[in-house]
Motif scaffolding. Structure first.
Motif, mmCIF file in Angstrom:
data_model
loop_
_atom_site.group_PDB
_atom_site.id
_atom_site.type_symbol
_atom_site.label_atom_id
_atom_site.label_comp_id
_atom_site.label_asym_id
_atom_site.label_seq_id
_atom_site.Cartn_x
_atom_site.Cartn_y
_atom_site.Cartn_z
ATOM 1 N N ARG A 237 0.848 -1.199 0.000
ATOM 2 C CA ARG A 237 0.000 0.000 0.000
ATOM 3 C C ARG A 237 0.885 1.251 0.000
ATOM 4 N N GLY A 238 0.820 1.995 -1.078
ATOM 5 C CA GLY A 238 1.654 3.174 -1.197
ATOM 6 C C GLY A 238 3.074 2.892 -1.629
ATOM 7 N N ALA A 239 3.371 1.644 -1.977
ATOM 8 C CA ALA A 239 4.733 1.279 -2.376
ATOM 9 C C ALA A 239 5.100 1.897 -3.722
ATOM 10 N N VAL A 240 6.395 2.078 -3.939
ATOM 11 C CA VAL A 240 6.935 2.508 -5.224
ATOM 12 C C VAL A 240 7.618 1.312 -5.866
ATOM 13 N N GLN B 129 7.792 14.011 -11.825
ATOM 14 C CA GLN B 129 8.211 13.054 -10.802
ATOM 15 C C GLN B 129 7.453 13.317 -9.502
ATOM 16 N N ALA B 130 7.410 14.586 -9.106
ATOM 17 C CA ALA B 130 6.729 14.942 -7.862
ATOM 18 C C ALA B 130 5.240 14.628 -7.931
ATOM 19 N N LEU B 131 4.616 14.874 -9.067
ATOM 20 C CA LEU B 131 3.197 14.584 -9.222
ATOM 21 C C LEU B 131 2.936 13.091 -9.052
ATOM 22 N N LEU B 132 3.716 12.270 -9.735
ATOM 23 C CA LEU B 132 3.507 10.826 -9.656
ATOM 24 C C LEU B 132 3.660 10.323 -8.226
ATOM 25 N N PHE B 133 4.700 10.786 -7.532
ATOM 26 C CA PHE B 133 5.013 10.253 -6.217
ATOM 27 C C PHE B 133 4.164 10.857 -5.097
ATOM 28 N N THR B 134 3.253 11.766 -5.437
ATOM 29 C CA THR B 134 2.374 12.321 -4.403
ATOM 30 C C THR B 134 0.909 11.960 -4.619
ATOM 31 N N LEU B 135 0.593 11.179 -5.658
ATOM 32 C CA LEU B 135 -0.773 10.710 -5.846
ATOM 33 C C LEU B 135 -1.101 9.610 -4.829
ATOM 34 N N ARG B 136 -2.385 9.445 -4.571
ATOM 35 C CA ARG B 136 -2.807 8.384 -3.663
ATOM 36 C C ARG B 136 -2.788 7.048 -4.394
ATOM 37 N N GLY B 137 -2.306 6.030 -3.720
ATOM 38 C CA GLY B 137 -2.196 4.711 -4.310
ATOM 39 C C GLY B 137 -0.745 4.281 -4.352
ATOM 40 N N SER B 138 -0.494 3.146 -4.979
ATOM 41 C CA SER B 138 0.879 2.714 -5.215
ATOM 42 C C SER B 138 1.349 3.299 -6.540
ATOM 43 N N VAL B 139 2.637 3.173 -6.815
ATOM 44 C CA VAL B 139 3.233 3.829 -7.974
ATOM 45 C C VAL B 139 4.171 2.858 -8.685
ATOM 46 N N CYS B 140 4.090 2.845 -10.013
ATOM 47 C CA CYS B 140 5.077 2.146 -10.827
ATOM 48 C C CYS B 140 5.888 3.193 -11.595
ATOM 49 N N THR B 141 7.182 3.145 -11.473
ATOM 50 C CA THR B 141 8.045 4.047 -12.227
ATOM 51 C C THR B 141 8.944 3.210 -13.128
ATOM 52 N N TYR B 142 9.052 3.614 -14.380
ATOM 53 C CA TYR B 142 9.732 2.822 -15.401
ATOM 54 C C TYR B 142 11.209 3.179 -15.459
ATOM 55 N N GLN B 143 12.044 2.186 -15.709
ATOM 56 C CA GLN B 143 13.485 2.414 -15.773
ATOM 57 C C GLN B 143 13.818 3.600 -16.680
ATOM 58 N N GLY B 144 14.662 4.495 -16.198
ATOM 59 C CA GLY B 144 15.053 5.669 -16.963
ATOM 60 C C GLY B 144 14.246 6.909 -16.648
ATOM 61 N N GLU B 145 13.042 6.749 -16.039
ATOM 62 C CA GLU B 145 12.282 7.940 -15.653
ATOM 63 C C GLU B 145 13.051 8.766 -14.638
ATOM 64 N N GLU B 146 13.790 8.078 -13.758
ATOM 65 C CA GLU B 146 14.548 8.801 -12.742
ATOM 66 C C GLU B 146 15.683 9.625 -13.350
ATOM 67 N N LEU B 147 16.019 9.345 -14.617
ATOM 68 C CA LEU B 147 17.048 10.106 -15.329
ATOM 69 C C LEU B 147 16.441 11.170 -16.244
ATOM 70 N N GLY B 148 15.124 11.186 -16.347
ATOM 71 C CA GLY B 148 14.470 12.104 -17.266
ATOM 72 C C GLY B 148 14.739 11.768 -18.721
ATOM 73 N N LEU B 149 14.915 10.481 -19.040
ATOM 74 C CA LEU B 149 15.243 10.103 -20.413
ATOM 75 C C LEU B 149 14.118 10.488 -21.371
ATOM 76 N N PRO B 150 14.456 11.084 -22.512
ATOM 77 C CA PRO B 150 13.446 11.366 -23.541
ATOM 78 C C PRO B 150 13.202 10.142 -24.402
ATOM 79 N N GLU B 151 12.141 10.169 -25.168
ATOM 80 C CA GLU B 151 11.840 9.110 -26.130
ATOM 81 C C GLU B 151 12.920 9.080 -27.216
ATOM 82 N N ALA B 152 13.383 7.876 -27.558
ATOM 83 C CA ALA B 152 14.367 7.718 -28.626
ATOM 84 C C ALA B 152 13.653 7.592 -29.966
ATOM 85 N N ASP B 153 14.292 8.082 -31.010
ATOM 86 C CA ASP B 153 13.743 8.004 -32.370
ATOM 87 C C ASP B 153 14.413 6.834 -33.083
#
Length: 573
Positions: free
Chosen positions: A24-27, A373-397
């Motif tokens: 509950r509330g896990a990341v 990042q702050a929005l995702l981690f402050t919503l109610r519920g649990s959270v899934c964050t995808y590899q590279g989001e913590e680096l702010g990676l953009p979409e590759a072409d």
């Protein structure tokens, strides 16, 4: 290097922690194994590669890791076409490699959630090979087979998520079989109790091996209407509101009343829960549907079925503050009816990275990255964050000639596929392949500019998205109002999202997010009372003006939110 404090909480004899509600509330940090780290230098990420990089996830502050499928598979859909539920595919390693990964994760205080695909298998699975061999073999009814119409056409109008009819002719049985996804992914017949028993046995196999949970892929695709009734067409409004596929996909042109989300699935999920409760494993269900909130609520009814349901609502090409509020409030209302629990994500292995997807003109902005990042981690519920989001990676072409994704190849060029979010993780800016491996060229090329956002460079920069994400997760971990408190929205003009998180009668956290690219003066509702800065949080509160001369704040208070900025305060006790 950050020093990791080991988790010294009490363990049971098999290494589990006694807290049954840790989820509950896990990341939860999602790892796409092909692209995380390649230990044997063959160009494809593997389980030993994940093991070697687990400290990164532990330092980030995640509670658990979700690993996308690593089972034996011909890789038509890169692991989501399972040929053997109990074997590791050789490209990823061995069962011993998985055991080593599990042991190290537990030693670091991380739990392991594995992706389990119960709605369909690969056409190379032994079950399907036997099922298609004749109409009277022991597994003849383990998949969804149907007669052709008199004119030879498919049994009904059902469509595949990946394009075209959901039926494939098989010359051996002279029948069609159902495939909700690729033709190489035949749907299992869950109406057959033997199929359910076999799948539950495979779930139990991994429970007994020590996994901490499962992410059940496409878990509302597990039953179909036995009468094979046609789906009705969707109206224009319904087509535009679909979040699971692109609006130009014919799949969006139907209301999927009969090919998924059938009532029989509730009883099956109760059987799944009984297996999980035997070892304390938890579950996340991927629920893709036109109107998912009531389904998510039913599937997570307290103590009966799944623990959490994974929402697609924030995986869309763009959302406004109004849309976010509507999606969160509608899910909260539905969950309140059943005591269920939701799980949010902004990115995963199937959609373009949010750093590009929600940025103006798809040009990533570092301030927006931190705010999201702050929005995702402050919503109610649990959270899934995808590899590279913590680096702010953009979409590759990824150019068409290097594209691997069958979904992308079908809908090119309007849709460039899912490969742009699946490129290798950049670990070291000055190393071969940015540290992903030291050998063969990766299965997908490195993303343009990703080396400049590598883990080692961000580790050395206190202002980087990586350090910001770590600070946010440390704050969330120790903040009960964020992990399991309530959420309440306040009215705010677009593009501002304003809500509070509270727990009991104590002071509430107040959070404001400016999703626009110009500064905003935000009038604050009087009922919020006195606001105080939140010391030590990773987001500095924006300037708070009292009785400002601003026409919008006359006699009141305003927050001045910078472009793509955020502010946090707490109500006075």
């Amino acid at each position: 290097m950050t020093v990791i404090s080991p988790d010294l909480s009490p363990r049971t004899a098999d290494g589990r922690r006694p807290d049954p509600d840790w989820w509950r509330g896990a990341v939860i940090y999602q790892i796409y194994p092909r692209s995380f780290a390649d230990a044997n230098n063959d160009g494809i990420g593997d389980l030993p590669g994940i093991t070697a990089r687990l400290e990164h996830v532990a330092e980030l502050g995640a509670d658990a890791i979700w690993i996308s499928p690593f089972f034996k598979s011909p890789m038509a859909d890169f692991g989501y076409d399972v040929a053997d539920y109990r074997e590791v595919d050789p490209i990823f390693g061995t069962l011993a490699d998985f055991d080593a990964l599990l042991a190290k994760a537990h030693a670091l205080g991380l739990r392991i959630i594995i992706d389990q695909v119960l709605s369909h298998t690969s056409e190379q699975h032994a079950w399907f090979k036997e099922s298609r061999s004749s109409r009277d073999n022991p597994k003849a009814d383990w998949y969804v087979w149907a007669e052709a119409k008199p004119d030879g056409s498919p049994p009904n109008n059902w469509l595949s998520v990946f394009g075209g009819p959901a039926w494939q002719w098989d010359s051996r049985r002279r029948q069609y079989y159902l495939h909700s996804f690729l033709t190489a992914q035949p749907d299992l017949n869950h109406h057959n109790p033997e199929v359910q028993d076999a799948l539950l046995g495979d779930v139990r196999f991994w429970c007994e091996r020590g996994v901490d949970g499962f992410r059940f892929d496409a878990c509302n695709h597990q039953f179909y209407d036995r009468s094979l009734r046609d789906n009705p067409p969707a109206d224009a409004k319904e087509q535009q509101s679909v979040t699971t596929v692109r609006p130009d996909n014919p799949y969006a042109m139907q209301r999927h009343l009969h090919d998924k989300t059938q009532p029989e699935n509730l009883a099956f999920l109760q059987r799944v829960r009984q297996v999980l409760d035997g070892t304390g494993a938890v579950s996340i269900g991927e629920v893709g549907d036109d109107h998912p909130q009531p389904i998510m609520a039913d599937y997570t009814e307290a103590g009966k079925r799944l623990h959490m349901a994974y929402s697609f609502a924030l995986l869309t090409p763009y959302v406004s503050a109004k849309q976010i509020r509507e999606q969160v409030e509608s899910l909260e209302l539905a969950l309140a009816r059943t005591g269920g629990w939701g799980c949010w994500a902004l990115s995963n292995h199937d959609v373009p990275r949010v750093a590009s997807r929600w940025a103006p003109a798809n040009q990533p902005d570092p301030v927006l990255t931190r705010t999201l990042q702050a929005l995702l981690f402050t919503l109610r519920g649990s959270v899934c964050t995808y590899q590279g989001e913590e680096l702010g990676l953009p979409e590759a072409d990824i150019p068409f000639e290097l594209l691997q994704d069958p979904y992308g190849k079908t809908f090119w060029p309007e849709f460039k596929g899912r490969d742009g979010c699946r490129t290798p993780m950049p670990w070291q800016h000055d190393a071969l392949q940015a540290g992903f491996n030291a050998g063969a060229a990766p299965w997908l090329p490195l993303g343009q500019g990703h080396g400049e956002r590598s883990v080692d460079l961000q580790q050395a920069d206190p202002a980087s998205p990586l350090h910001h994400a770590r600070a946010l997760l440390a704050w969330r971990r120790g903040e009960a109002r964020l992990r399991n408190g309530s959420i309440r929205f306040h009215d705010a003009a677009e593009p501002v999202l304003l809500f509070e998180r509270a727990r009991g009668a104590g002071p509430a956290l107040v959070l404001a997010f400016n999703l626009g690219d110009t500064p905003v003066s935000l009038p604050l509702p009087a009922k919020l009372g006195m606001l105080l800065p939140v010391n030590g949080t990773p987001i500095a509160p924006a300037e708070l003006l009292e009785a400002s001369g601003d026409a919008h704040c006359a006699g009141g208070r305003c927050w001045l939110l910078p472009a793509h900025g955020a502010a946090i305060a707490v109500t006075a006790a």
